[in-house]
Design an enzyme around this catalytic site. Structure first.
Site, PDB file in Angstrom:
ATOM      1  N   ASN A  19    -122.146  22.084  61.236  1.00  0.00           N
ATOM      2  CA  ASN A  19    -122.729  21.058  60.377  1.00  0.00           C
ATOM      3  C   ASN A  19    -121.614  20.481  59.508  1.00  0.00           C
ATOM      4  OD1 ASN A  19    -124.148  19.543  58.541  1.00  0.00           O
ATOM      5  ND2 ASN A  19    -125.261  21.259  57.624  1.00  0.00           N
ATOM      6  N   LYS A  21    -121.688  18.030  57.585  1.00  0.00           N
ATOM      7  CA  LYS A  21    -122.186  17.467  56.323  1.00  0.00           C
ATOM      8  C   LYS A  21    -121.548  16.093  56.064  1.00  0.00           C
ATOM      9  CE  LYS A  21    -123.252  22.086  54.831  1.00  0.00           C
ATOM     10  NZ  LYS A  21    -123.423  23.050  53.760  1.00  0.00           N
ATOM     11  N   HIS A 106    -132.735  21.098  56.149  1.00  0.00           N
ATOM     12  CA  HIS A 106    -131.585  21.738  55.501  1.00  0.00           C
ATOM     13  C   HIS A 106    -131.813  21.770  53.981  1.00  0.00           C
ATOM     14  CE1 HIS A 106    -127.552  22.580  54.073  1.00  0.00           C
ATOM     15  NE2 HIS A 106    -127.303  23.032  55.292  1.00  0.00           N
ATOM     16  N   GLU A 108    -129.939  21.236  51.592  1.00  0.00           N
ATOM     17  CA  GLU A 108    -129.347  20.120  50.840  1.00  0.00           C
ATOM     18  C   GLU A 108    -130.230  18.873  50.927  1.00  0.00           C
ATOM     19  OE1 GLU A 108    -125.455  20.390  52.600  1.00  0.00           O
ATOM     20  OE2 GLU A 108    -125.152  22.295  51.557  1.00  0.00           O
ATOM     21  N   GLU A 178    -130.957  30.319  56.279  1.00  0.00           N
ATOM     22  CA  GLU A 178    -129.846  29.952  55.407  1.00  0.00           C
ATOM     23  C   GLU A 178    -130.233  30.196  53.948  1.00  0.00           C
ATOM     24  OE1 GLU A 178    -127.010  27.054  57.500  1.00  0.00           O
ATOM     25  OE2 GLU A 178    -128.475  25.863  56.419  1.00  0.00           O
ATOM     26  N   GLY A 184    -122.037  27.267  51.171  1.00  0.00           N
ATOM     27  CA  GLY A 184    -120.902  26.620  50.524  1.00  0.00           C
ATOM     28  C   GLY A 184    -120.335  27.401  49.351  1.00  0.00           C
ATOM     29  N   SER A 224    -121.878  30.342  54.420  1.00  0.00           N
ATOM     30  CA  SER A 224    -120.528  30.916  54.311  1.00  0.00           C
ATOM     31  C   SER A 224    -120.168  31.817  55.490  1.00  0.00           C
ATOM     32  CB  SER A 224    -120.365  31.653  52.975  1.00  0.00           C
ATOM     33  OG  SER A 224    -120.518  30.744  51.896  1.00  0.00           O
TER      34      SER A 224
HETATM   35  P1  PGA Z   1    -121.502  26.710  54.763  1.00  0.00           P
HETATM   36  O1  PGA Z   1    -122.774  25.789  55.116  1.00  0.00           O
HETATM   37  O2  PGA Z   1    -121.080  27.362  56.033  1.00  0.00           O
HETATM   38  O3  PGA Z   1    -120.480  25.763  54.216  1.00  0.00           O
HETATM   39  O4  PGA Z   1    -121.958  27.704  53.741  1.00  0.00           O
HETATM   40  C1  PGA Z   1    -123.747  26.244  56.002  1.00  0.00           C
HETATM   41  C2  PGA Z   1    -124.835  25.208  56.154  1.00  0.00           C
HETATM   42  O5  PGA Z   1    -125.197  24.573  55.170  1.00  0.00           O
HETATM   43  O6  PGA Z   1    -125.347  24.992  57.262  1.00  0.00           O
END
Ligand code: PGA
Length: 271
Positions: A19, A21, A106, A108, A178, A184, A224
């Site tokens: 992803n 983003k 997601h 976000e 998640e 992140g 992460s």
């Molecule tokens: P990250 O994001 O690996 O940067 O923690 C994972 C995600 O949001 O799918």
């Protein structure tokens, strides 16, 4: 419905998604796609690998992927089919430009755009009805976890999203657990916490559908996940791969996670 007998535990094909983003640019997006193809190499034979670039770079990334065994997906999809929905992109449009997957729900999107369970459910239904495959994201915030509601919240999100989804459509769904506090932050869930959440999700799928379906659906971890911790987190037989944000921007790191997932995907290595 009946699931093929081969869908016994241990036969789920690993899945790893990148992803990206709101990262990359007109030049770096196709360059990252090409590097991902090169780095992943043969590992894509034993693992579904999909990249999710920003929508405006889907077409150049598709060209860069060529006929490699790396799939293309969007980070979001509209809950509507077409019409007056400024800024939205429909499932049909995504299909038309060669995307075959979409991330839905997601955290976000839930946080930045106020997407609640209802709209997530509508998006999932629209994506699947249109023939896209979906990565459905679920997971609790830190506050919810501290309040002892991690499983409750995750289960609620899952039930709401799947409410109108028929069993046979679940073939096209990967569930990404998640935990929001791990995304992140550089702090992943412990392998034990991740494994426990995956077991809970599989139990819920068993209740919502059937035990056979619960064993067939892929559930991956996100938050992460990177080259350094993938082996520990993906060691649990109930964790079928990962959805990767930050580490997917480095083709070498992403490929390392793919190789880890692919290696554990061999049926004889699973139990
Ligand atoms: P990250 O994001 O690996 O940067 O923690 C994972 C995600 O949001 O799918």
């Amino acid at each position: 419905m009946d699931w093929p007998a081969s869908y016994t535990r241990g036969m789920r094909r690993p899945f790893v998604g990148g992803n990206w983003k709101m990262n990359t640019g007109a030049e770096s997006a196709p360059a990252l796609a090409a590097a991902t193809v090169t780095e992943v190499g043969d590992a894509a034979r034993a693992c579904d690998v999909v990249v999710f670039p920003p929508a405006c770079f889907l077409i150049p990334v598709r060209s860069a992927l060529g006929d490699a065994a790396v799939g293309l997906g969007a980070q979001d999809v509209s809950s509507e089919a077409n019409g007056a929905h400024t800024g939205d992109i429909s499932a049909e449009m995504l299909k038309e430009i060669g995307a075959t997957w979409a991330i839905i729900g997601h955290s976000e999107r839930r946080r930045d755009h106020g997407e609640g369970d209802h709209v997530v459910a509508q998006k999932l239904e629209m994506a699947l009805e249109s023939g896209l495959r979906a990565v459905l994201c679920v997971g609790e915030t830190l506050e919810e976890r501290k309040a002892g509601q991690a499983h409750q919240v995750t289960a609620r999100q899952l039930r709401a999203a799947c409410a109108s989804i028929r069993a046979e459509q679940m073939h096209d769904v990967v569930i990404a657990y998640e935990p929001v506090w791990a995304i992140g932050t550089g702090v992943s869930a412990t392998p034990q916490d991740a494994a426990e959440a995956h077991r809970m999700i599989r139990r819920e799928l068993g209740i919502l559908y059937s035990p056979e379906l619960a064993q067939a659906v892929r559930i991956v971890y996100g938050g992460s996940l990177n080259a350094a911790n993938a082996a520990a987190i993906l060691a649990d037989p109930g964790i079928d791969g990962g959805l990767i944000g930050g580490a997917s921007l480095k083709a070498g790191d992403f490929a390392q996670v793919v190789r880890t997932a692919a290696a554990r995907g061999q049926p004889q290595g699973r139990h």
